[in-house]
Design a protein around this motif. Structure first.
Motif, PDB file in Angstrom:
ATOM      1  N   SER A   1      12.094   6.806  71.486  1.00  8.55           N
ATOM      2  CA  SER A   1      12.433   7.470  70.240  1.00  8.55           C
ATOM      3  C   SER A   1      12.881   8.899  70.514  1.00  8.55           C
ATOM      4  CB  SER A   1      11.232   7.464  69.296  1.00  8.55           C
ATOM      5  OG  SER A   1      11.544   8.095  68.077  1.00  8.55           O
ATOM      6  N   GLU A   2      13.588   9.490  69.549  1.00  6.02           N
ATOM      7  CA  GLU A   2      14.106  10.854  69.673  1.00  6.02           C
ATOM      8  C   GLU A   2      13.501  11.716  68.576  1.00  6.02           C
ATOM      9  OE1 GLU A   2      15.678  11.375  72.245  1.00  6.02           O
ATOM     10  OE2 GLU A   2      16.456   9.417  72.822  1.00  6.02           O
ATOM     11  N   ARG A   3      12.579  12.599  68.956  1.00  3.87           N
ATOM     12  CA  ARG A   3      12.005  13.530  67.996  1.00  3.87           C
ATOM     13  C   ARG A   3      12.918  14.737  67.819  1.00  3.87           C
ATOM     14  NH1 ARG A   3       6.081  14.481  70.299  1.00  3.87           N
ATOM     15  NH2 ARG A   3       7.354  14.744  72.169  1.00  3.87           N
ATOM     16  N   LEU A   4      12.744  15.438  66.716  1.00  6.36           N
ATOM     17  CA  LEU A   4      13.554  16.620  66.468  1.00  6.36           C
ATOM     18  C   LEU A   4      13.173  17.727  67.430  1.00  6.36           C
ATOM     19  CD1 LEU A   4      13.818  15.064  63.682  1.00  6.36           C
ATOM     20  CD2 LEU A   4      14.205  17.311  62.691  1.00  6.36           C
ATOM     21  N   PRO A   5      14.152  18.500  67.919  1.00  7.83           N
ATOM     22  CA  PRO A   5      13.814  19.645  68.765  1.00  7.83           C
ATOM     23  C   PRO A   5      12.983  20.663  67.991  1.00  7.83           C
ATOM     24  CG  PRO A   5      16.143  19.105  68.918  1.00  7.83           C
ATOM     25  CD  PRO A   5      15.592  18.308  67.800  1.00  7.83           C
ATOM     26  N   ALA A   6      12.289  21.521  68.734  1.00 10.75           N
ATOM     27  CA  ALA A   6      11.404  22.488  68.094  1.00 10.75           C
ATOM     28  C   ALA A   6      12.189  23.493  67.253  1.00 10.75           C
ATOM     29  CB  ALA A   6      10.583  23.215  69.156  1.00 10.75           C
ATOM     30  N   ARG A   7      13.413  23.809  67.636  1.00 10.32           N
ATOM     31  CA  ARG A   7      14.185  24.809  66.907  1.00 10.32           C
ATOM     32  C   ARG A   7      14.608  24.320  65.529  1.00 10.32           C
ATOM     33  NH1 ARG A   7      17.627  22.292  70.316  1.00 10.32           N
ATOM     34  NH2 ARG A   7      19.623  21.588  69.461  1.00 10.32           N
ATOM     35  N   THR A   8      14.490  23.001  65.276  1.00  7.40           N
ATOM     36  CA  THR A   8      14.864  22.461  63.976  1.00  7.40           C
ATOM     37  C   THR A   8      13.644  22.182  63.121  1.00  7.40           C
ATOM     38  OG1 THR A   8      14.831  20.200  64.822  1.00  7.40           O
ATOM     39  CG2 THR A   8      16.913  21.399  64.934  1.00  7.40           C
ATOM     40  N   ALA A   9      12.456  22.727  63.519  1.00  5.52           N
ATOM     41  CA  ALA A   9      11.253  22.477  62.734  1.00  5.52           C
ATOM     42  C   ALA A   9      11.406  23.110  61.352  1.00  5.52           C
ATOM     43  CB  ALA A   9      10.037  23.065  63.440  1.00  5.52           C
ATOM     44  N   TYR A  10      10.860  22.458  60.346  1.00  9.21           N
ATOM     45  CA  TYR A  10      10.970  22.956  58.987  1.00  9.21           C
ATOM     46  C   TYR A  10       9.709  22.596  58.228  1.00  9.21           C
ATOM     47  CZ  TYR A  10      12.139  18.107  57.980  1.00  9.21           C
ATOM     48  OH  TYR A  10      12.111  16.747  57.878  1.00  9.21           O
ATOM     49  N   GLN A  11       9.457  23.317  57.187  1.00  6.50           N
ATOM     50  CA  GLN A  11       8.258  23.084  56.394  1.00  6.50           C
ATOM     51  C   GLN A  11       8.408  21.810  55.583  1.00  6.50           C
ATOM     52  OE1 GLN A  11       7.612  26.525  54.028  1.00  6.50           O
ATOM     53  NE2 GLN A  11       7.222  27.882  55.777  1.00  6.50           N
ATOM     54  N   GLY A  12       7.333  21.113  55.428  1.00  5.71           N
ATOM     55  CA  GLY A  12       7.350  19.906  54.614  1.00  5.71           C
ATOM     56  C   GLY A  12       7.603  18.650  55.407  1.00  5.71           C
ATOM     57  N   THR A  13       7.501  18.694  56.739  1.00  3.32           N
ATOM     58  CA  THR A  13       7.704  17.498  57.552  1.00  3.32           C
ATOM     59  C   THR A  13       6.589  16.495  57.281  1.00  3.32           C
ATOM     60  OG1 THR A  13       8.741  18.818  59.272  1.00  3.32           O
ATOM     61  CG2 THR A  13       7.973  16.633  59.885  1.00  3.32           C
ATOM     62  N   GLU A  14       6.971  15.288  57.014  1.00  2.00           N
ATOM     63  CA  GLU A  14       6.013  14.230  56.718  1.00  2.00           C
ATOM     64  C   GLU A  14       5.871  13.362  57.961  1.00  2.00           C
ATOM     65  OE1 GLU A  14       3.237  12.218  55.568  1.00  2.00           O
ATOM     66  OE2 GLU A  14       3.995  13.543  53.978  1.00  2.00           O
ATOM     67  N   PRO A  15       4.753  13.477  58.711  1.00  2.00           N
ATOM     68  CA  PRO A  15       4.629  12.731  59.974  1.00  2.00           C
ATOM     69  C   PRO A  15       4.559  11.229  59.772  1.00  2.00           C
ATOM     70  CG  PRO A  15       2.546  13.775  59.385  1.00  2.00           C
ATOM     71  CD  PRO A  15       3.566  14.287  58.407  1.00  2.00           C
TER      72      PRO A  15
END
Length: 514
Positions: free
Chosen positions: A439-453
């Motif tokens: 799987s491909e997780r989002l890079p850390a620089r694209t982190a944003y509030q409200g991510t639903e794990p």
């Protein structure tokens, strides 16, 4: 494991005696096909045994020959039914999409009409101002800024009129197809079919191959006995390709089906069809690495992974299949597939391709611009996949079809600048990893509030793709600010302010700050 498939190998004959016999047999068989088709299309068609008996009596042929004709006509009827259902599905999809466009246009025009009526009441003094709930849907300016052209509002009304006419024509066309009888095309009149079975001697009772003497023995229909005798025997040239598979099928007494098709007045083609087992698989399991392939109209990118999913090599093959003849397009794709399969044989790794479906795009081609229509028309994905599967079937290479969802965006954002790849090879790298179930997780620089794990990772990639849509692909090559570059700037006394961000980084930063 790949299942066995039917393969057809072709050779020719120019024997004058055989050509004369095939001409007469084709004329006799075509009359029998027409009668068989009429009986099968009746409301209460006869049983297969009664139909066989009737064909034998009316056309003076034996039971096996009648069986071949019935099998061919039943296949033609089945193909016609499938084509008709596919055509109706396509037309109904176009009608559904056109209806949605009409509903959206009507809603937008109605809202704009209410706004115009409110403006008119304000101009007459009946109202003090236009309500805030009413807003213009179409600006007054002309789309091409010429006084003699229609405004956007009038242009939308004209578009709505044409869409309604198009929807009305589609409804009439669909009703006409449903009411009309089934049209079955029996193909070339000068065609003779001889269907085989595995319970018959040498795979076919009425046409038998002598592989040792390279001869073909055909049982002549009863009506032609006086002219050609009971049997006709003639030498044939074995097919250039597949002789080993033909010998295996002949030795194992598999079913062999022969089809004779007139190519010229003095030349007939002999098509031999039988079941072929795939070659033993020589590629390693997918967990040991894979080769991803991304097909584009102008180039084909490939990327190779190791057992850990890391990049092990990449490249691209330039292709130009736009507005090319059918034979030229096939030759270009064959050359590309040869290079890819040689790469797979060298590294013993399976090939991962994207599983595409353009049926939805074909239903709304009228809404796409000329560039997209031309791209879809020249995009020979089905031909490429068919040729690739055929060659990999012969060589024993495993082919895996992966879902291409967000593969281009993942390659652009995550891997392109990391490895110095272009968009095609980066997407191929994503496909190779996806084939390995990585799987491909989002890079850390694209982190944003409200991510639903608990949501799937593609949900987050969809949000990222919306934010960066429209950005230049070259902007993804720009260097990113890292912790090391920040500390070095601080030690050298430089400003700690971030450098001007690119379009993509600014979009991601604005999204991250939300």
């Amino acid at each position: 494991m790949t299942q066995a498939e039917f393969r057809t190998y072709v050779t020719t004959t120019t024997n004058r005696w055989v050509v004369a016999f095939l001409n007469d047999a084709a004329t006799l068989g075509y009359d029998a096909k027409i009668e068989c088709l009429k009986l099968l299309l009746e409301q209460n068609p006869p049983s297969k045994s009664k139909l066989n008996t009737q064909l034998q009596q009316n056309h003076d042929i034996n039971k096996r020959q009648a069986n071949s004709i019935i099998a061919y006509v039943e296949g033609a009827v089945k193909s016609a039914n499938e084509c008709r259902s596919n055509h109706l599905e396509l037309l109904q999809g176009k009608l559904k999409h056109t209806t949605e466009v009409i509903a959206n246009l009507e809603k937008k025009i109605k809202a704009h009409r209410k706004y115009l009526q409110a403006v008119e009441q304000v101009n007459r003094g009946k109202k003090k101002k236009v309500p805030k709930s009413l807003k213009p849907k179409y600006p007054d300016a002309c789309p091409i800024r010429c006084a003699h052209h229609l405004t956007l509002y009038r242009q939308a009304q004209v578009k709505l009129h044409h869409k309604k006419r198009y929807a009305h024509k589609l409804k009439l066309y669909i009703a006409q197809i449903k009411a009309s009888p089934l049209h079955v095309n029996l193909g070339n009149k000068y065609t003779v079919e001889m269907v085989g079975s595995k319970d018959e001697s040498y795979g076919n009772q009425i046409c038998q191959l002598d592989l040792i003497g390279s001869e073909l023995h055909i049982r002549v229909p009863y009506r032609l006995d006086k002219r050609y005798g009971k049997y006709i025997q003639f030498p044939i040239r074995l097919p250039k390709h597949g002789t080993d598979n033909l010998a295996t099928a002949w030795y194992n007494r598999q079913a062999l089906t022969y089809r004779f098709i007139q190519k010229k007045l003095t030349e007939w083609e002999i098509h031999i069809t039988f079941e072929v087992k795939p070659a033993p698989r020589i590629t390693a399991p997918i967990s040991w690495g894979a080769i991803g392939v991304d097909l584009n109209p102008n180039c084909i990118g490939w990327a190779m992974t190791d057992k850990d999913g890391n990049l092990d090599g990449f490249g691209q093959i330039k292709v130009n299949i736009q507005s090319q003849p059918k034979g030229r397009t096939e030759a270009i794709l064959v050359d590309v597939i040869t290079q890819l399969t040689n790469l797979a044989l060298e590294h013993k790794r399976p090939i991962v391709v994207e599983k595409l479906d353009f049926s939805d795009f074909k239903k709304r081609l009228r809404e796409l611009n000329a560039r997209h229509n031309r791209m879809l028309s020249n995009f020979a994905y089905s031909k490429f996949l068919k040729l690739l599967l055929a060659r990999c079937f012969k060589l024993g290479i495993q082919v895996i079809e992966a879902n291409p969802a967000y593969s281009s965006w993942i390659g652009l954002i995550k891997f392109m600048s990391m490895y110095g790849m272009n968009s095609a090879t980066a997407a191929a790298f994503v496909l190779a990893r996806r084939g390995m179930f990585l799987s491909e997780r989002l890079p850390a620089r694209t982190a944003y509030q409200g991510t639903e794990p608990r949501k799937h990772v593609w949900t987050h990639w969809r949000l990222v793709a919306k934010r960066v849509k429209g950005s230049s692909r070259h902007s993804f090559y720009q260097p990113r600010l890292t912790v090391y570059s920040r500390s070095r700037s601080a030690r050298s006394g430089e400003s700690r302010d971030e450098p001007p961000s690119t379009v993509v980084n600014s979009s991601l930063g604005a999204w991250r700050s939300r």
